[in-house]
Scaffold this active site. Structure first.
Site, PDB file in Angstrom:
ATOM      1  N   HIS A 223      22.906   1.326   1.567  1.00 27.72           N
ATOM      2  CA  HIS A 223      23.020   2.705   1.894  1.00 27.72           C
ATOM      3  C   HIS A 223      24.419   2.954   1.839  1.00 27.72           C
ATOM      4  O   HIS A 223      25.290   2.259   2.282  1.00 27.72           O
ATOM      5  CB  HIS A 223      22.506   3.155   2.923  1.00 27.72           C
ATOM      6  CG  HIS A 223      21.054   2.950   3.309  1.00 27.72           C
ATOM      7  ND1 HIS A 223      20.619   1.573   3.952  1.00 27.72           N
ATOM      8  CD2 HIS A 223      19.892   3.456   3.310  1.00 27.72           C
ATOM      9  CE1 HIS A 223      19.487   1.452   3.929  1.00 27.72           C
ATOM     10  NE2 HIS A 223      18.756   2.683   3.652  1.00 27.72           N
TER      11      HIS A 223
ATOM     12  N   ASP B 193      26.352   2.385   5.023  1.00 24.97           N
ATOM     13  CA  ASP B 193      26.352   0.875   5.150  1.00 24.97           C
ATOM     14  C   ASP B 193      27.693   0.357   4.998  1.00 24.97           C
ATOM     15  O   ASP B 193      28.375  -0.657   5.768  1.00 24.97           O
ATOM     16  CB  ASP B 193      25.434   0.123   4.702  1.00 24.97           C
ATOM     17  CG  ASP B 193      23.682   0.447   4.659  1.00 24.97           C
ATOM     18  OD1 ASP B 193      23.620   1.243   5.859  1.00 24.97           O
ATOM     19  OD2 ASP B 193      23.135   0.202   3.922  1.00 24.97           O
TER      20      ASP B 193
HETATM   21  C1  XLS Z   1      13.165   1.804   6.071  1.00 29.43           C
HETATM   22  C2  XLS Z   1      13.380   1.581   4.736  1.00 29.43           C
HETATM   23  C3  XLS Z   1      14.742   1.555   4.265  1.00 29.43           C
HETATM   24  C4  XLS Z   1      14.808   1.700   3.120  1.00 29.43           C
HETATM   25  C5  XLS Z   1      16.286   2.035   2.316  1.00 29.43           C
HETATM   26  O1  XLS Z   1      12.225   1.649   7.009  1.00 29.43           O
HETATM   27  O2  XLS Z   1      12.621   0.427   4.312  1.00 29.43           O
HETATM   28  O3  XLS Z   1      15.482   0.396   4.933  1.00 29.43           O
HETATM   29  O4  XLS Z   1      14.313   0.543   2.282  1.00 29.43           O
HETATM   30  O5  XLS Z   1      16.388   3.292   3.011  1.00 29.43           O
END
Ligand code: XLS
Ligand code: NI
Ligand code: NI
EC number: 5.3.1.5
Length: 440
Positions: A99, A102
């Site tokens: 993301h 991140d």
């Molecule tokens: C959350 C999601 C997230 C997505 C990406 O539950 O799994 O991590 O994979 O935003």
């Protein structure tokens, strides 16, 4: 600077190895059904869990010991990039995902955030020049900061909607810059808490408009990644709009988006929706919409997204079965959207966790492939539906009959004969195949 100094490159040593830093089943070069294991499995590391997650939960603060935590701000962001590429290399993993938040901290203003992002993206791009690890997908985090309190593209506040659009625009540019193979939309807070204050129709229409604008912009800048929707039924909102694959298909088709999107299917989200992981993979596959996978597992005793590393071989086998039936994952991969437990706080646990996940999917691949080669389930299913291959069944399957003809046929029938579904026999056979994995 290096961060994982106890661990050398993780190699395949075979099922009898006792080296905790070796693969027992994942042998990247080994050929299975004409492709290497690495090509089949396309493993990916989730930046957020592995380099950012601190192990905090609603009851306690973070527990993770991470050597890069001696830094803060942009220095921390840079240290994480260094740690990440060291980890990718040592684990020999071909992909990663992130993301925006991140990799780079948000600034005071959106423009400051862009500045931070630009600097880190440049650094990542530089690392990618010499690294073998590529970007499976990136995405925009539109759920952590308080501005997303009522949603992003489904916010009741148009200013928030615009802000979200800016984040995705930037995300698409970053994806293009780094050669991402996919772009993911997980509907973080795109859902509702109560209908008492919600205009669902407007929110859904707005979400669809948002996706159309993203499709258009990607085209405009020549970013040819596969777009993916990641369904999840709840958490953080009570009701997430991208509830599951079936809901997602209905949404995409309703708004004319289905040719532009596939699904990123997460195991734990499937089980939260009351489905098995293989159900979601299967449903996406038969609609030609299986794009990528967030490889993790939940806990049947807990009702939330625990995001554990996948170790359940039954499930990895049935998942790989769907993936093989799909002809592979195409541009997608198996992304470990998974976090080590709060008690597994040492940095080396990150290796153990990924090795466990990679070996579990390697076993799943081998067993699933053998099941397919021996047509174990194919034959069961063909045989179970054979009444549609001739006579009246064939007419039904060919759209070549009607209620009148079917009635006449039914009236002529004597006692209808059934065959056993033989679930128990099939499951016992599946166990045999699992237990024989070392022979494949
Ligand atoms: C959350 C999601 C997230 C997505 C990406 O539950 O799994 O991590 O994979 O935003
Ligand atoms: Ni996910
Ligand atoms: Ni999850």
């Amino acid at each position: 600077m290096t961060f994982f100094n106890d661990v050398e490159k993780v190699q395949y040593e075979g099922p009898r190895s006792t080296n905790p830093y070796a693969f027992k089943y994942y042998n990247p070069e080994e050929i299975v059904a004409g492709k290497t294991m690495a090509e089949h499995l396309r493993f990916s590391i989730a930046y957020w869990h592995t380099f950012v997650g601190d192990g905090s939960d609603p009851f306690g603060v973070g527990t993770m010991q991470r050597p890069w935590d001696q830094y803060s701000g942009m220095d921390l962001a840079k240290a994480r990039v260094e740690a990440a590429f060291e980890f990718f290399e040592k684990l020999n993993v071909p992909y990663f995902c992130f993301h925006d938040v991140d990799v780079a901290p948000e600034g005071e203003t959106l423009a400051d955030t862009y500045k931070n992002l630009d600097e880190i993206v440049l650094m990542i791009k530089d690392y990618m020049k010499t690294s073998k690890t590529k970007l499976l997908w990136n995405t925009a985090n539109m759920f952590t900061h308080p501005r997303w309190i009522h949603g992003a593209a489904t916010s009741p506040n148009a200013d928030v909607y615009a802000y979200a659009a800016a984040k995705v625009k930037k995300g698409l540019e970053i994806g293009k810059e780094l050669g991402a193979e996919n772009y993911v939309f997980w509907g973080g807070r795109e859902g509702y808490e109560t209908l008492l204050n919600t205009n669902m129709k407007l929110e859904l229409d707005n979400l669809a408009r948002f996706f159309h604008m993203a499709v258009d912009y990607a085209k405009e800048i020549g970013f040819d990644a596969q777009f993916l929707i990641e369904p999840k039924p709840k958490e953080p909102t009570k009701h997430q709009y991208d509830f599951d694959v079936a809901t997602g298909i209905a949404f995409l088709k309703t708004y004319g988006l289905d040719e532009h999107f596939k699904f990123n299917i997460e195991a734990n989200h499937a089980t939260l929706a009351g489905h098995t992981f293989e159900h979601e993979l299967h449903l996406a596959r038969i609609h030609d919409m299986l794009g990528s996978v967030d490889a993790n597992q939940g806990d049947t005793l807990l009702g939330w997204d625990t995001d554990e590393f996948p170790t359940d071989l039954y499930t990895t086998t049935l998942a790989m079965y769907e993936i093989l039936k799909n002809g592979g994952l195409g541009k997608g991969g198996l992304n470990f959207d998974a976090k080590v437990r709060r008690g597994s706080f040492e940095a080396n646990d990150l290796f153990h966790a990924h090795i466990a996940g990679m070996d579990s999917f390697a076993i799943g691949l081998k067993v699933a492939n053998q099941l397919l080669e021996d047509r174990v389930l194919e034959d069961v299913i063909d045989n179970r539906y054979k009444s549609y291959q001739s006579g009246i069944g064939q007419k039904i399957a060919n759209n070549d009959t009607n209620l009148k003809e079917l009635e006449a046929y039914a009236l002529s029938l004597g006692e209808i004969k059934h065959s056993s579904g033989q679930q128990e026999r099939i499951k016992a056979t599946l166990n045999q195949y699992l237990l024989r994995v070392n022979e494949y």
